[in-house]
Design an enzyme around this catalytic site. Structure first.
Site, mmCIF file in Angstrom:
data_model
loop_
_atom_site.group_PDB
_atom_site.id
_atom_site.type_symbol
_atom_site.label_atom_id
_atom_site.label_comp_id
_atom_site.label_asym_id
_atom_site.label_seq_id
_atom_site.Cartn_x
_atom_site.Cartn_y
_atom_site.Cartn_z
ATOM 1 N N SER A 81 43.071 57.940 52.414
ATOM 2 C CA SER A 81 42.386 56.867 53.147
ATOM 3 C C SER A 81 43.396 55.796 53.552
ATOM 4 O O SER A 81 43.088 54.930 54.375
ATOM 5 C CB SER A 81 41.272 56.258 52.283
ATOM 6 O OG SER A 81 41.766 55.904 51.005
ATOM 7 N N LYS A 152 44.890 65.627 44.200
ATOM 8 C CA LYS A 152 43.516 65.840 44.683
ATOM 9 C C LYS A 152 43.564 66.744 45.910
ATOM 10 O O LYS A 152 44.414 66.572 46.788
ATOM 11 C CB LYS A 152 42.826 64.513 45.027
ATOM 12 C CG LYS A 152 41.383 64.717 45.508
ATOM 13 C CD LYS A 152 40.593 63.434 45.496
ATOM 14 C CE LYS A 152 40.811 62.556 46.706
ATOM 15 N NZ LYS A 152 40.461 63.183 47.995
ATOM 16 N N GLU A 154 40.978 68.578 48.851
ATOM 17 C CA GLU A 154 39.651 68.660 49.479
ATOM 18 C C GLU A 154 39.259 70.109 49.750
ATOM 19 O O GLU A 154 40.098 70.923 50.146
ATOM 20 C CB GLU A 154 39.644 67.903 50.823
ATOM 21 C CG GLU A 154 39.728 66.407 50.677
ATOM 22 C CD GLU A 154 39.548 65.680 52.015
ATOM 23 O OE1 GLU A 154 39.144 66.316 53.012
ATOM 24 O OE2 GLU A 154 39.810 64.464 52.043
ATOM 25 N N GLU A 221 31.482 63.315 47.474
ATOM 26 C CA GLU A 221 31.358 62.229 48.457
ATOM 27 C C GLU A 221 30.154 62.466 49.356
ATOM 28 O O GLU A 221 30.017 63.555 49.944
ATOM 29 C CB GLU A 221 32.650 62.157 49.298
ATOM 30 C CG GLU A 221 32.618 61.031 50.318
ATOM 31 C CD GLU A 221 33.999 60.653 50.862
ATOM 32 O OE1 GLU A 221 35.014 61.245 50.414
ATOM 33 O OE2 GLU A 221 34.050 59.759 51.725
HETATM 34 O O1 KIV Z 1 41.311 59.232 50.356
HETATM 35 C C1 KIV Z 1 40.518 58.657 49.606
HETATM 36 O O2 KIV Z 1 40.601 57.460 49.356
HETATM 37 C C2 KIV Z 1 39.442 59.444 49.023
HETATM 38 C C3 KIV Z 1 38.321 58.696 48.379
HETATM 39 C C4 KIV Z 1 37.379 58.226 49.401
HETATM 40 C C5 KIV Z 1 37.653 59.515 47.330
HETATM 41 O O3 KIV Z 1 39.466 60.634 49.097
#
Ligand code: KIV
Length: 305
Positions: A81, A152, A154, A221
Protein backbone atom coordinates in the site's frame (compact mmCIF):
# COMPACT_ATOMS: atom_id res chain seq x y z
CA UNK A 1 8.60 16.42 37.07
CA UNK A 2 10.21 15.91 33.69
CA UNK A 3 10.91 19.04 31.68
CA UNK A 4 12.03 17.11 28.61
CA UNK A 5 10.24 18.30 25.49
CA UNK A 6 7.77 15.99 23.85
CA UNK A 7 7.38 15.48 20.15
CA UNK A 8 4.30 15.05 18.03
CA UNK A 9 4.42 11.27 18.30
CA UNK A 10 3.43 11.83 21.94
CA UNK A 11 6.78 10.66 23.29
CA UNK A 12 9.70 12.32 24.98
CA UNK A 13 12.47 12.95 22.51
CA UNK A 14 15.63 11.25 23.82
CA UNK A 15 17.91 13.50 21.77
CA UNK A 16 16.16 16.64 22.92
CA UNK A 17 16.21 15.38 26.51
CA UNK A 18 19.95 14.93 26.18
CA UNK A 19 20.25 18.57 25.10
CA UNK A 20 21.19 17.93 21.47
CA UNK A 21 18.01 18.54 19.50
CA UNK A 22 18.05 16.95 16.06
CA UNK A 23 16.51 19.01 13.27
CA UNK A 24 15.39 15.82 11.56
CA UNK A 25 13.24 14.17 14.18
CA UNK A 26 14.12 11.39 16.54
CA UNK A 27 12.71 8.00 17.30
CA UNK A 28 10.58 7.29 20.36
CA UNK A 29 12.11 5.39 23.29
CA UNK A 30 11.94 1.60 23.53
CA UNK A 31 8.66 -0.32 23.49
CA UNK A 32 6.11 1.08 25.90
CA UNK A 33 5.37 -2.31 27.36
CA UNK A 34 9.05 -2.57 28.35
CA UNK A 35 8.43 -6.07 29.57
CA UNK A 36 7.09 -7.21 26.22
CA UNK A 37 9.05 -10.17 24.93
CA UNK A 38 10.10 -10.01 21.29
CA UNK A 39 7.14 -10.91 19.13
CA UNK A 40 8.01 -14.23 17.53
CA UNK A 41 6.08 -16.82 15.56
CA UNK A 42 5.52 -19.00 18.66
CA UNK A 43 4.27 -15.93 20.57
CA UNK A 44 1.80 -15.09 17.81
CA UNK A 45 0.65 -18.73 17.80
CA UNK A 46 0.25 -18.65 21.62
CA UNK A 47 -1.80 -15.46 21.39
CA UNK A 48 -3.98 -17.07 18.76
CA UNK A 49 -4.46 -20.21 20.85
CA UNK A 50 -5.35 -18.09 23.91
CA UNK A 51 -7.78 -15.99 21.92
CA UNK A 52 -5.81 -12.77 22.46
CA UNK A 53 -6.36 -10.47 19.49
CA UNK A 54 -3.29 -9.77 17.36
CA UNK A 55 -2.73 -6.13 16.35
CA UNK A 56 -1.14 -5.14 13.08
CA UNK A 57 -0.57 -1.76 11.44
CA UNK A 58 1.25 -0.82 8.29
CA UNK A 59 4.35 1.36 8.51
CA UNK A 60 6.83 2.35 5.88
CA UNK A 61 9.54 4.28 7.70
CA UNK A 62 11.67 4.19 10.84
CA UNK A 63 9.78 6.77 12.92
CA UNK A 64 6.25 5.45 12.41
CA UNK A 65 7.46 1.85 12.83
CA UNK A 66 9.20 2.66 16.12
CA UNK A 67 6.12 4.58 17.29
CA UNK A 68 3.85 1.64 16.45
CA UNK A 69 6.21 -0.62 18.39
CA UNK A 70 6.17 1.74 21.35
CA UNK A 71 2.36 1.84 21.22
CA UNK A 72 2.21 -1.94 21.65
CA UNK A 73 1.40 -2.98 18.08
CA UNK A 74 2.57 -6.58 17.66
CA UNK A 75 2.98 -6.77 13.89
CA UNK A 76 4.23 -4.05 11.57
CA UNK A 77 3.31 -4.71 7.97
CA UNK A 78 5.43 -3.00 5.35
CA UNK A 79 2.57 -3.22 2.90
CA UNK A 80 2.74 -2.53 -0.80
CA UNK A 81 0.00 0.00 0.00
CA UNK A 82 3.08 2.22 0.18
CA UNK A 83 2.57 2.52 -3.56
CA UNK A 84 -0.49 4.62 -2.85
CA UNK A 85 0.35 6.36 0.42
CA UNK A 86 4.08 7.02 -0.15
CA UNK A 87 4.56 6.97 -3.90
CA UNK A 88 1.28 8.42 -5.11
CA UNK A 89 0.47 5.50 -7.40
CA UNK A 90 -3.14 4.67 -8.17
CA UNK A 91 -2.76 0.99 -7.23
CA UNK A 92 -0.20 -1.37 -5.72
CA UNK A 93 0.58 -2.94 -9.09
CA UNK A 94 3.52 -0.63 -9.83
CA UNK A 95 5.44 -1.29 -6.60
CA UNK A 96 8.81 -2.99 -7.11
CA UNK A 97 10.84 -5.38 -4.98
CA UNK A 98 13.61 -2.78 -4.67
CA UNK A 99 11.17 -0.26 -3.22
CA UNK A 100 9.80 -2.84 -0.79
CA UNK A 101 13.31 -3.78 0.35
CA UNK A 102 14.18 -0.11 0.93
CA UNK A 103 11.12 0.40 3.17
CA UNK A 104 11.60 -2.93 5.00
CA UNK A 105 15.16 -1.83 5.80
CA UNK A 106 13.95 1.57 7.06
CA UNK A 107 11.27 -0.01 9.25
CA UNK A 108 13.49 -2.69 10.76
CA UNK A 109 16.29 -0.20 11.36
CA UNK A 110 13.85 2.07 13.22
CA UNK A 111 12.53 -0.76 15.37
CA UNK A 112 16.03 -2.05 16.11
CA UNK A 113 17.30 1.39 17.11
CA UNK A 114 14.76 1.57 19.92
CA UNK A 115 15.27 -2.09 20.85
CA UNK A 116 11.73 -2.66 19.69
CA UNK A 117 10.01 -6.01 19.76
CA UNK A 118 7.51 -5.91 16.87
CA UNK A 119 7.25 -8.62 14.23
CA UNK A 120 7.92 -7.21 10.75
CA UNK A 121 6.13 -8.48 7.66
CA UNK A 122 7.35 -7.59 4.17
CA UNK A 123 4.78 -7.59 1.38
CA UNK A 124 5.81 -9.41 -1.82
CA UNK A 125 4.87 -7.00 -4.62
CA UNK A 126 3.11 -7.85 -7.86
CA UNK A 127 5.18 -9.95 -10.26
CA UNK A 128 7.73 -11.13 -7.69
CA UNK A 129 6.23 -14.55 -6.89
CA UNK A 130 3.91 -15.28 -9.80
CA UNK A 131 6.29 -17.15 -12.13
CA UNK A 132 7.52 -20.00 -9.97
CA UNK A 133 8.23 -21.06 -6.41
CA UNK A 134 11.94 -20.55 -7.11
CA UNK A 135 11.31 -16.94 -8.17
CA UNK A 136 9.20 -16.48 -5.03
CA UNK A 137 11.97 -17.82 -2.79
CA UNK A 138 14.64 -15.66 -4.43
CA UNK A 139 12.58 -12.52 -3.96
CA UNK A 140 11.31 -13.42 -0.47
CA UNK A 141 14.96 -13.85 0.54
CA UNK A 142 15.61 -10.24 -0.49
CA UNK A 143 12.93 -9.00 1.94
CA UNK A 144 14.14 -11.36 4.70
CA UNK A 145 17.70 -10.10 4.22
CA UNK A 146 16.36 -6.54 4.42
CA UNK A 147 15.13 -7.44 7.92
CA UNK A 148 11.61 -8.86 7.55
CA UNK A 149 10.57 -11.73 9.82
CA UNK A 150 7.83 -12.93 7.46
CA UNK A 151 6.60 -12.25 3.94
CA UNK A 152 3.05 -11.68 2.77
CA UNK A 153 1.69 -13.19 -0.44
CA UNK A 154 -1.64 -12.37 -2.08
CA UNK A 155 -3.84 -15.03 -3.63
CA UNK A 156 -5.31 -18.49 -3.05
CA UNK A 157 -5.17 -21.88 -4.76
CA UNK A 158 -2.21 -21.35 -7.07
CA UNK A 159 -0.16 -19.90 -4.17
CA UNK A 160 -0.33 -23.09 -2.04
CA UNK A 161 2.76 -24.60 -3.62
CA UNK A 162 4.69 -21.34 -3.22
CA UNK A 163 3.73 -20.98 0.45
CA UNK A 164 4.80 -24.56 1.19
CA UNK A 165 8.13 -24.03 -0.63
CA UNK A 166 8.92 -20.88 1.38
CA UNK A 167 7.83 -22.33 4.73
CA UNK A 168 9.92 -25.48 4.17
CA UNK A 169 12.91 -23.18 3.61
CA UNK A 170 12.40 -21.24 6.84
CA UNK A 171 10.41 -18.25 5.62
CA UNK A 172 7.23 -17.65 7.64
CA UNK A 173 4.31 -16.66 5.43
CA UNK A 174 1.28 -14.44 5.87
CA UNK A 175 -1.27 -15.22 3.16
CA UNK A 176 -3.86 -12.71 1.88
CA UNK A 177 -7.34 -13.56 0.56
CA UNK A 178 -10.55 -11.72 -0.23
CA UNK A 179 -9.93 -8.38 -1.86
CA UNK A 180 -6.37 -8.76 -3.10
CA UNK A 181 -5.37 -5.28 -4.32
CA UNK A 182 -2.71 -6.55 -6.72
CA UNK A 183 -5.48 -8.14 -8.80
CA UNK A 184 -7.86 -5.19 -8.56
CA UNK A 185 -8.15 -4.98 -12.35
CA UNK A 186 -9.20 -8.63 -12.62
CA UNK A 187 -11.63 -8.25 -9.72
CA UNK A 188 -13.23 -5.19 -11.31
CA UNK A 189 -12.60 -2.85 -8.40
CA UNK A 190 -12.25 -2.72 -4.63
CA UNK A 191 -15.26 -4.92 -3.87
CA UNK A 192 -16.37 -7.27 -1.13
CA UNK A 193 -15.27 -10.84 -1.93
CA UNK A 194 -16.76 -14.20 -0.91
CA UNK A 195 -20.40 -13.21 -1.29
CA UNK A 196 -22.76 -16.02 -2.25
CA UNK A 197 -22.45 -19.73 -1.45
CA UNK A 198 -20.03 -20.67 -4.20
CA UNK A 199 -17.63 -17.76 -3.69
CA UNK A 200 -17.74 -18.28 0.08
CA UNK A 201 -16.96 -22.00 -0.27
CA UNK A 202 -14.01 -21.26 -2.61
CA UNK A 203 -12.62 -18.64 -0.25
CA UNK A 204 -12.89 -20.99 2.72
CA UNK A 205 -11.26 -23.83 0.77
CA UNK A 206 -8.37 -21.56 -0.21
CA UNK A 207 -7.94 -20.50 3.43
CA UNK A 208 -7.80 -24.10 4.66
CA UNK A 209 -5.34 -25.06 1.91
CA UNK A 210 -3.08 -22.15 2.86
CA UNK A 211 -3.15 -23.30 6.48
CA UNK A 212 -2.16 -26.80 5.30
CA UNK A 213 0.62 -25.32 3.18
CA UNK A 214 2.04 -23.74 6.36
CA UNK A 215 0.86 -20.11 6.33
CA UNK A 216 0.86 -18.81 9.91
CA UNK A 217 -1.21 -15.67 9.33
CA UNK A 218 -3.94 -14.92 6.81
CA UNK A 219 -5.11 -11.41 5.98
CA UNK A 220 -8.82 -11.43 5.07
CA UNK A 221 -9.71 -8.21 3.28
CA UNK A 222 -13.28 -7.10 2.56
CA UNK A 223 -14.83 -10.47 3.36
CA UNK A 224 -18.33 -10.76 4.90
CA UNK A 225 -18.06 -10.91 8.70
CA UNK A 226 -19.94 -14.22 9.00
CA UNK A 227 -17.61 -15.91 6.50
CA UNK A 228 -14.49 -14.56 8.25
CA UNK A 229 -15.82 -15.80 11.59
CA UNK A 230 -16.41 -19.25 10.11
CA UNK A 231 -12.92 -19.36 8.55
CA UNK A 232 -11.32 -18.14 11.79
CA UNK A 233 -12.97 -20.91 13.81
CA UNK A 234 -11.89 -23.51 11.24
CA UNK A 235 -8.20 -22.49 11.39
CA UNK A 236 -6.45 -23.27 14.67
CA UNK A 237 -2.97 -23.19 13.03
CA UNK A 238 -3.33 -19.97 11.05
CA UNK A 239 -4.53 -16.70 12.59
CA UNK A 240 -6.85 -14.57 10.48
CA UNK A 241 -6.11 -10.85 10.42
CA UNK A 242 -9.09 -8.88 9.25
CA UNK A 243 -9.40 -5.62 7.35
CA UNK A 244 -13.04 -5.05 6.56
CA UNK A 245 -13.71 -8.63 7.65
CA UNK A 246 -15.47 -8.22 10.98
CA UNK A 247 -14.60 -8.41 14.64
CA UNK A 248 -14.31 -12.19 14.93
CA UNK A 249 -10.98 -12.47 13.12
CA UNK A 250 -8.01 -13.46 15.28
CA UNK A 251 -6.52 -10.01 14.75
CA UNK A 252 -6.92 -6.77 12.80
CA UNK A 253 -4.86 -4.65 10.45
CA UNK A 254 -5.31 -1.12 9.12
CA UNK A 255 -3.30 1.07 6.81
CA UNK A 256 -1.50 3.65 8.95
CA UNK A 257 -2.52 6.72 6.96
CA UNK A 258 -6.17 5.64 7.00
CA UNK A 259 -6.34 5.17 10.78
CA UNK A 260 -4.63 8.53 11.26
CA UNK A 261 -7.32 10.21 9.17
CA UNK A 262 -4.88 11.03 6.39
CA UNK A 263 -6.82 9.38 3.60
CA UNK A 264 -7.58 12.32 1.38
CA UNK A 265 -10.15 10.47 -0.66
CA UNK A 266 -13.30 8.67 0.42
CA UNK A 267 -12.67 6.72 3.59
CA UNK A 268 -13.38 2.99 3.24
CA UNK A 269 -16.26 1.69 5.36
CA UNK A 270 -13.92 -0.52 7.39
CA UNK A 271 -11.64 2.33 8.54
CA UNK A 272 -11.92 4.23 11.79
CA UNK A 273 -10.03 7.49 12.29
CA UNK A 274 -8.28 6.86 15.62
CA UNK A 275 -6.52 10.24 15.43
CA UNK A 276 -9.78 12.16 15.78
CA UNK A 277 -9.93 11.58 19.55
CA UNK A 278 -6.21 11.22 20.22
CA UNK A 279 -3.70 13.94 21.01
CA UNK A 280 -0.82 12.28 19.22
CA UNK A 281 0.09 9.63 16.66
CA UNK A 282 1.19 7.33 19.44
CA UNK A 283 -2.06 7.98 21.29
CA UNK A 284 -4.04 7.03 18.17
CA UNK A 285 -2.04 3.82 17.82
CA UNK A 286 -2.53 2.97 21.50
CA UNK A 287 -6.27 3.56 21.15
CA UNK A 288 -6.31 1.22 18.13
CA UNK A 289 -4.42 -1.49 20.04
CA UNK A 290 -6.79 -1.24 22.99
CA UNK A 291 -9.91 -1.22 20.83
CA UNK A 292 -8.77 -4.33 18.94
CA UNK A 293 -7.70 -6.16 22.10
CA UNK A 294 -11.10 -5.48 23.68
CA UNK A 295 -13.00 -6.39 20.48
CA UNK A 296 -14.42 -2.83 20.34
CA UNK A 297 -13.00 -2.40 16.82
CA UNK A 298 -14.25 -3.16 14.28
CA UNK A 299 -17.97 -2.91 14.92
CA UNK A 300 -19.63 -5.32 12.52
CA UNK A 301 -22.71 -3.16 11.95
CA UNK A 302 -20.56 -0.19 11.05
CA UNK A 303 -17.27 -1.45 9.56
CA UNK A 304 -18.16 -4.79 7.95
CA UNK A 305 -20.48 -6.54 5.54
O1 KIV B 1 -0.43 -3.51 1.44
C1 KIV B 1 -1.07 -3.45 2.49
O2 KIV B 1 -0.96 -2.51 3.27
C2 KIV B 1 -1.98 -4.54 2.79
C3 KIV B 1 -2.97 -4.32 3.89
C4 KIV B 1 -4.11 -3.54 3.40
C5 KIV B 1 -3.39 -5.61 4.51
O3 KIV B 1 -1.94 -5.54 2.15
Amino acid sequence: MSTAPTNNTGTTSPTAAAGGASPYGTLPPASAPATRKPVSLPRLQEMHARGEKITMLTAYDATFAATADAAGVECVLVGDSLGMVCQGLSSTVGVTLETMAYHVESVTRGIRRVQGTAWVIGDMPYGTFHESKEQAFRNAAVLMQAGAHMVKIEGGGWTNEIVRFLVERGIPVCAHLGLTPQTVHALGGYRVQGRGDEAAATLKRHALELQDAGASLLVLEMVPAALSADITTAMPRCATIGIGAGVDCAGQVLVLHDMLGMNLGKMAKFVHNFMADAGSVRGAMEAYVQAVKESRFPVNAQHAW
